[in-house]
Design a protein around this motif. Structure first.
Motif, PDB file in Angstrom:
ATOM      1  N   ARG A  28       0.809  -1.223   0.000  1.00  0.00           N
ATOM      2  CA  ARG A  28       0.000   0.000   0.000  1.00  0.00           C
ATOM      3  C   ARG A  28       0.835   1.262   0.000  1.00  0.00           C
ATOM      4  O   ARG A  28       0.786   2.071   0.922  1.00  0.00           O
ATOM      5  CB  ARG A  28      -0.928   0.020   1.214  1.00  0.00           C
ATOM      6  CG  ARG A  28      -1.970  -1.049   1.112  1.00  0.00           C
ATOM      7  CD  ARG A  28      -2.537  -1.368   2.453  1.00  0.00           C
ATOM      8  NE  ARG A  28      -3.261  -2.620   2.403  1.00  0.00           N
ATOM      9  CZ  ARG A  28      -3.366  -3.447   3.418  1.00  0.00           C
ATOM     10  NH1 ARG A  28      -2.791  -3.153   4.556  1.00  0.00           N
ATOM     11  NH2 ARG A  28      -4.041  -4.554   3.300  1.00  0.00           N
ATOM     12  N   GLU A 132     -12.782  -5.278 -10.698  1.00  0.00           N
ATOM     13  CA  GLU A 132     -12.908  -5.084  -9.260  1.00  0.00           C
ATOM     14  C   GLU A 132     -13.920  -3.998  -8.940  1.00  0.00           C
ATOM     15  O   GLU A 132     -14.745  -4.137  -8.039  1.00  0.00           O
ATOM     16  CB  GLU A 132     -11.546  -4.738  -8.664  1.00  0.00           C
ATOM     17  CG  GLU A 132     -11.514  -4.947  -7.178  1.00  0.00           C
ATOM     18  CD  GLU A 132     -10.541  -4.026  -6.495  1.00  0.00           C
ATOM     19  OE1 GLU A 132      -9.697  -3.416  -7.165  1.00  0.00           O
ATOM     20  OE2 GLU A 132     -10.660  -3.909  -5.276  1.00  0.00           O
ATOM     21  N   LEU A 141     -10.997   6.408 -11.234  1.00  0.00           N
ATOM     22  CA  LEU A 141     -10.299   5.635 -10.206  1.00  0.00           C
ATOM     23  C   LEU A 141      -9.616   4.421 -10.830  1.00  0.00           C
ATOM     24  O   LEU A 141      -8.468   4.099 -10.525  1.00  0.00           O
ATOM     25  CB  LEU A 141     -11.325   5.199  -9.161  1.00  0.00           C
ATOM     26  CG  LEU A 141     -10.793   4.668  -7.846  1.00  0.00           C
ATOM     27  CD1 LEU A 141     -10.053   5.769  -7.117  1.00  0.00           C
ATOM     28  CD2 LEU A 141     -11.933   4.153  -6.997  1.00  0.00           C
TER      29      LEU A 141
ATOM     30  N   ASN B 113      -8.583  -5.323   4.494  1.00  0.00           N
ATOM     31  CA  ASN B 113      -8.082  -4.513   3.387  1.00  0.00           C
ATOM     32  C   ASN B 113      -8.832  -3.208   3.307  1.00  0.00           C
ATOM     33  O   ASN B 113      -9.958  -3.086   3.768  1.00  0.00           O
ATOM     34  CB  ASN B 113      -8.101  -5.287   2.063  1.00  0.00           C
ATOM     35  CG  ASN B 113      -9.407  -5.957   1.806  1.00  0.00           C
ATOM     36  OD1 ASN B 113     -10.438  -5.298   1.758  1.00  0.00           O
ATOM     37  ND2 ASN B 113      -9.397  -7.269   1.676  1.00  0.00           N
ATOM     38  N   PHE B 114      -8.155  -2.185   2.775  1.00  0.00           N
ATOM     39  CA  PHE B 114      -8.738  -0.845   2.727  1.00  0.00           C
ATOM     40  C   PHE B 114      -8.260  -0.092   1.505  1.00  0.00           C
ATOM     41  O   PHE B 114      -8.526   1.078   1.358  1.00  0.00           O
ATOM     42  CB  PHE B 114      -8.400  -0.055   4.004  1.00  0.00           C
ATOM     43  CG  PHE B 114      -6.956  -0.156   4.386  1.00  0.00           C
ATOM     44  CD1 PHE B 114      -6.025   0.657   3.791  1.00  0.00           C
ATOM     45  CD2 PHE B 114      -6.541  -1.091   5.323  1.00  0.00           C
ATOM     46  CE1 PHE B 114      -4.696   0.552   4.107  1.00  0.00           C
ATOM     47  CE2 PHE B 114      -5.198  -1.201   5.651  1.00  0.00           C
ATOM     48  CZ  PHE B 114      -4.278  -0.375   5.032  1.00  0.00           C
ATOM     49  N   HIS B 115      -7.528  -0.756   0.608  1.00  0.00           N
ATOM     50  CA  HIS B 115      -6.989  -0.060  -0.553  1.00  0.00           C
ATOM     51  C   HIS B 115      -7.767  -0.384  -1.816  1.00  0.00           C
ATOM     52  O   HIS B 115      -7.427   0.057  -2.880  1.00  0.00           O
ATOM     53  CB  HIS B 115      -5.521  -0.417  -0.746  1.00  0.00           C
ATOM     54  CG  HIS B 115      -5.306  -1.878  -0.992  1.00  0.00           C
ATOM     55  ND1 HIS B 115      -5.401  -2.804   0.019  1.00  0.00           N
ATOM     56  CD2 HIS B 115      -5.061  -2.566  -2.115  1.00  0.00           C
ATOM     57  CE1 HIS B 115      -5.197  -4.004  -0.499  1.00  0.00           C
ATOM     58  NE2 HIS B 115      -4.990  -3.885  -1.777  1.00  0.00           N
ATOM     59  N   LYS B 116      -8.827  -1.199  -1.685  1.00  0.00           N
ATOM     60  CA  LYS B 116      -9.603  -1.551  -2.867  1.00  0.00           C
ATOM     61  C   LYS B 116     -10.878  -0.713  -2.882  1.00  0.00           C
ATOM     62  O   LYS B 116     -11.089   0.131  -2.024  1.00  0.00           O
ATOM     63  CB  LYS B 116      -9.948  -3.041  -2.827  1.00  0.00           C
ATOM     64  CG  LYS B 116      -8.720  -3.914  -2.783  1.00  0.00           C
ATOM     65  CD  LYS B 116      -9.057  -5.363  -2.970  1.00  0.00           C
ATOM     66  CE  LYS B 116      -9.865  -5.898  -1.811  1.00  0.00           C
ATOM     67  NZ  LYS B 116     -10.000  -7.355  -1.863  1.00  0.00           N
ATOM     68  N   THR B 117     -11.742  -0.950  -3.863  1.00  0.00           N
ATOM     69  CA  THR B 117     -13.008  -0.226  -3.848  1.00  0.00           C
ATOM     70  C   THR B 117     -14.074  -1.002  -3.071  1.00  0.00           C
ATOM     71  O   THR B 117     -15.029  -0.430  -2.589  1.00  0.00           O
ATOM     72  CB  THR B 117     -13.519   0.029  -5.280  1.00  0.00           C
ATOM     73  OG1 THR B 117     -13.442  -1.184  -6.004  1.00  0.00           O
ATOM     74  CG2 THR B 117     -12.699   1.100  -5.951  1.00  0.00           C
ATOM     75  N   LYS B 118     -13.889  -2.350  -2.973  1.00  0.00           N
ATOM     76  CA  LYS B 118     -14.837  -3.164  -2.213  1.00  0.00           C
ATOM     77  C   LYS B 118     -14.066  -3.825  -1.074  1.00  0.00           C
ATOM     78  O   LYS B 118     -13.566  -4.929  -1.232  1.00  0.00           O
ATOM     79  CB  LYS B 118     -15.442  -4.262  -3.107  1.00  0.00           C
ATOM     80  CG  LYS B 118     -16.029  -3.769  -4.416  1.00  0.00           C
ATOM     81  CD  LYS B 118     -17.475  -3.387  -4.241  1.00  0.00           C
ATOM     82  CE  LYS B 118     -18.181  -3.198  -5.572  1.00  0.00           C
ATOM     83  NZ  LYS B 118     -17.576  -2.212  -6.443  1.00  0.00           N
ATOM     84  N   GLN B 120     -13.130  -5.519   2.567  1.00  0.00           N
ATOM     85  CA  GLN B 120     -13.737  -6.471   3.480  1.00  0.00           C
ATOM     86  C   GLN B 120     -12.757  -6.843   4.581  1.00  0.00           C
ATOM     87  O   GLN B 120     -11.552  -6.699   4.426  1.00  0.00           O
ATOM     88  CB  GLN B 120     -14.138  -7.733   2.721  1.00  0.00           C
ATOM     89  CG  GLN B 120     -15.328  -7.500   1.818  1.00  0.00           C
ATOM     90  CD  GLN B 120     -15.522  -8.626   0.853  1.00  0.00           C
ATOM     91  OE1 GLN B 120     -14.583  -9.149   0.285  1.00  0.00           O
ATOM     92  NE2 GLN B 120     -16.763  -9.019   0.661  1.00  0.00           N
ATOM     93  N   THR B 163     -17.572   0.594  -1.564  1.00  0.00           N
ATOM     94  CA  THR B 163     -18.458   1.474  -2.344  1.00  0.00           C
ATOM     95  C   THR B 163     -19.902   0.974  -2.342  1.00  0.00           C
ATOM     96  O   THR B 163     -20.790   1.661  -2.798  1.00  0.00           O
ATOM     97  CB  THR B 163     -17.963   1.614  -3.789  1.00  0.00           C
ATOM     98  OG1 THR B 163     -17.692   0.323  -4.297  1.00  0.00           O
ATOM     99  CG2 THR B 163     -16.705   2.455  -3.852  1.00  0.00           C
ATOM    100  N   GLU B 183     -16.628   6.730  -1.530  1.00  0.00           N
ATOM    101  CA  GLU B 183     -16.449   6.762  -2.982  1.00  0.00           C
ATOM    102  C   GLU B 183     -15.084   6.266  -3.426  1.00  0.00           C
ATOM    103  O   GLU B 183     -14.687   6.436  -4.577  1.00  0.00           O
ATOM    104  CB  GLU B 183     -16.716   8.183  -3.505  1.00  0.00           C
ATOM    105  CG  GLU B 183     -18.202   8.482  -3.471  1.00  0.00           C
ATOM    106  CD  GLU B 183     -18.550   9.929  -3.709  1.00  0.00           C
ATOM    107  OE1 GLU B 183     -17.616  10.741  -3.867  1.00  0.00           O
ATOM    108  OE2 GLU B 183     -19.739  10.238  -3.729  1.00  0.00           O
ATOM    109  N   GLY B 184     -14.356   5.638  -2.521  1.00  0.00           N
ATOM    110  CA  GLY B 184     -13.091   5.042  -2.925  1.00  0.00           C
ATOM    111  C   GLY B 184     -11.891   5.877  -2.541  1.00  0.00           C
ATOM    112  O   GLY B 184     -11.990   7.025  -2.147  1.00  0.00           O
ATOM    113  N   ARG B 185     -10.734   5.247  -2.629  1.00  0.00           N
ATOM    114  CA  ARG B 185      -9.426   5.848  -2.416  1.00  0.00           C
ATOM    115  C   ARG B 185      -9.049   6.218  -0.986  1.00  0.00           C
ATOM    116  O   ARG B 185      -8.258   5.534  -0.379  1.00  0.00           O
ATOM    117  CB  ARG B 185      -9.259   7.098  -3.296  1.00  0.00           C
ATOM    118  CG  ARG B 185      -7.957   7.818  -2.984  1.00  0.00           C
ATOM    119  CD  ARG B 185      -7.195   8.221  -4.160  1.00  0.00           C
ATOM    120  NE  ARG B 185      -7.086   7.134  -5.125  1.00  0.00           N
ATOM    121  CZ  ARG B 185      -6.645   7.310  -6.347  1.00  0.00           C
ATOM    122  NH1 ARG B 185      -6.329   8.500  -6.759  1.00  0.00           N
ATOM    123  NH2 ARG B 185      -6.533   6.294  -7.146  1.00  0.00           N
TER     124      ARG B 185
END
Lengths: 169, 276
Positions: A28, A132, A141, B113-118, B120, B163, B183-185
């Protein structure tokens, strides 16, 4: 493929999988950039090796990464796609005659090497992030994730080429 | 016949690719659908055990930080015990939790995880430990998600940094409520929608859960307003909210279940059926 060759391919398969899920999934950089180095296996799979086997192994590799990152089947889909389309990338980067020459990717001219690695990595990452997000409204994005992660992955893969090919020279 | 067999042999690579690609897409689609009963991922026995083993190795790395978080929570809880009059009724972070209506479990996060858009999280507790679907999940600091999949020994949580997450949140001081989305990121910036411009709100206001949803009890802390703009095009604020929980470092969590959820849902169901 000789016996030792086969074993080293198998070893590399599990090595990149473990490296990806144990270490690289947690990098990350700047909060969100992750390298997806595991496709190193697909990139380095012997050029004259069995294509059907490569497609199957690409799928299993992606599936393994999916299993540990709860991403459904996005890695499996992206990996099996580049596993199947690899001859196109090879033709594009090394010319039509790549099959008859005994080219070794890590010792090919830098320019061809770069085209090959970057095009495969970019295609894989674009497919990965699109699947994804699962919605086209996140396109900005998707694109920025693809570009930043592609850069990271490509640098790692090129680095690995030089790290492991010095012995042969 | 010979031609058909020839066709398959000639195109075996493409056919194999197409088959595997469709399988992968199917898995992607089912992972995106909420409340999937048959799910194969980090809650599966083998990968779950592997992640558990990994968590047991890496847990030592941030023990100091995690201890600090738990000690802070203890401090807050003790302060509430010692000053019941101060905290009750004033509508602070610690509104009374009705413990006879709420069942709590503690669990450890083994994958996050926290770096994706979905995004979990995976918990080390599952169906056999009493975890069920739709339980709310809290960190010592506040709300972090909702349980979406359960296996015998593990549970999967849809993070608020997903999201697809929509959490009803209200302002602690006024009763205005809206929907909190991501909204991501940026793991530190969520968006609160549907707050009208007439609402008296300011930067720094605290957001808490709203009792309207049957998942979370009322009054659990969620986050704080960090930015506030007024659009000229409509009558709503654009509000950025920072969650109280640092989503990038979560180890110990609680799952909450409202024991009255079933009763409420059944009642609402009968009401709907009755009008038909």
């Amino acid at each position: 493929m000789g016996q030792t060759n086969w074993l080293s391919e198998l070893g590399r398969f599990f090595l990149v999988l473990l490296l990806q899920v144990l270490l690289l999934n947690h990098i990350r950089l700047f909060g969100y950039i992750n390298p997806y180095f595991y496709i190193y296996f697909i990139i380095l799979y012997p050029l004259t090796g069995n294509r059907t086997l490569l497609i199957l192994l690409s799928f299993l590799l992606g599936f393994g990464v999916d299993l540990f990152s709860d991403t459904g089947g996005v890695h499996a889909a992206a990996a099996v796609f580049i596993g199947w389309a690899r001859p196109l990338f090879l033709k594009f980067s090394f010319g039509v005659s790549y099959q008859y020459n005994t080219i070794k990717v890590p010792s090919a001219p830098l320019q061809q090497q770069l085209i090959y690695v970057v095009s495969i990595v970019f295609t894989h990452h674009l497919l990965l992030f699109s699947l994804e997000a699962f919605a086209s409204r996140h396109w900005a994005l998707i694109l920025s994730n693809t570009l930043s992660s592609s850069l990271f992955t490509s640098v790692l893969i090129m680095g690995a080429f030089y790290l492991f090919s010095t012995k042969n020279k | 016949m010979q031609q058909i067999i020839d066709f398959f042999i000639r195109n075996k690579n493409f056919l194999l690719f197409a088959l595997l690609f469709v399988i992968a897409l199917q898995r992607t689609r089912s992972a995106h659908s909420f409340h999937q009963t048959r799910y194969f991922g980090s809650t599966h026995a083998i990968s779950g055990a592997f992640l558990n083993w990994k968590a047991s190795l890496t847990n030592y790395l941030d023990l100091m930080e995690q201890n600090e978080l738990l000690a802070q929570e203890n401090k807050t809880l003790r302060a509430q015990l010692l000053n019941p009059i101060n905290t009750l009724g004033k509508g602070s972070v610690s509104e009374p939790y009705h413990f006879d209506h709420v069942a709590l479990h503690s669990a450890k996060v083994i994958n996050n995880n926290f770096h994706k858009t979905k995004n979990q999280l995976t918990l080390d507790q599952g169906r056999l430990d009493g975890i069920t679907l739709d339980m709310g999940v809290l960190s010592p600091q506040g709300v972090i998600g909702i349980v979406t999949h359960v296996s015998d020994h593990y549970a999967l949580v849809q993070s608020i940094l997903n999201t697809q997450s929509r959490i009803v949140a209200k302002f602690q001081k006024s009763q205005h409520f809206g929907t909190l989305v991501w909204e991501g990121r940026d793991p530190g910036a969520m968006q609160l929608l549907e707050i009208p411009k007439i609402a008296p709100i300011a930067i720094g206001d605290t957001l808490v859960t709203d009792g309207r949803s049957t998942i979370f009890p009322e009054g659990l802390p969620i986050g704080r307003v960090v930015a506030l703009t007024q659009e000229t095009s409509n009558d709503y604020y654009t509000i950025t909210v920072a969650p109280f929980t640092d989503m990038t470092s979560i180890k110990h969590v609680y799952t909450v279940q409202r024991n009255d959820a079933l009763e409420i849902l059944t009642l609402e169901q009968t009401g709907e059926d009755g009008t038909n």
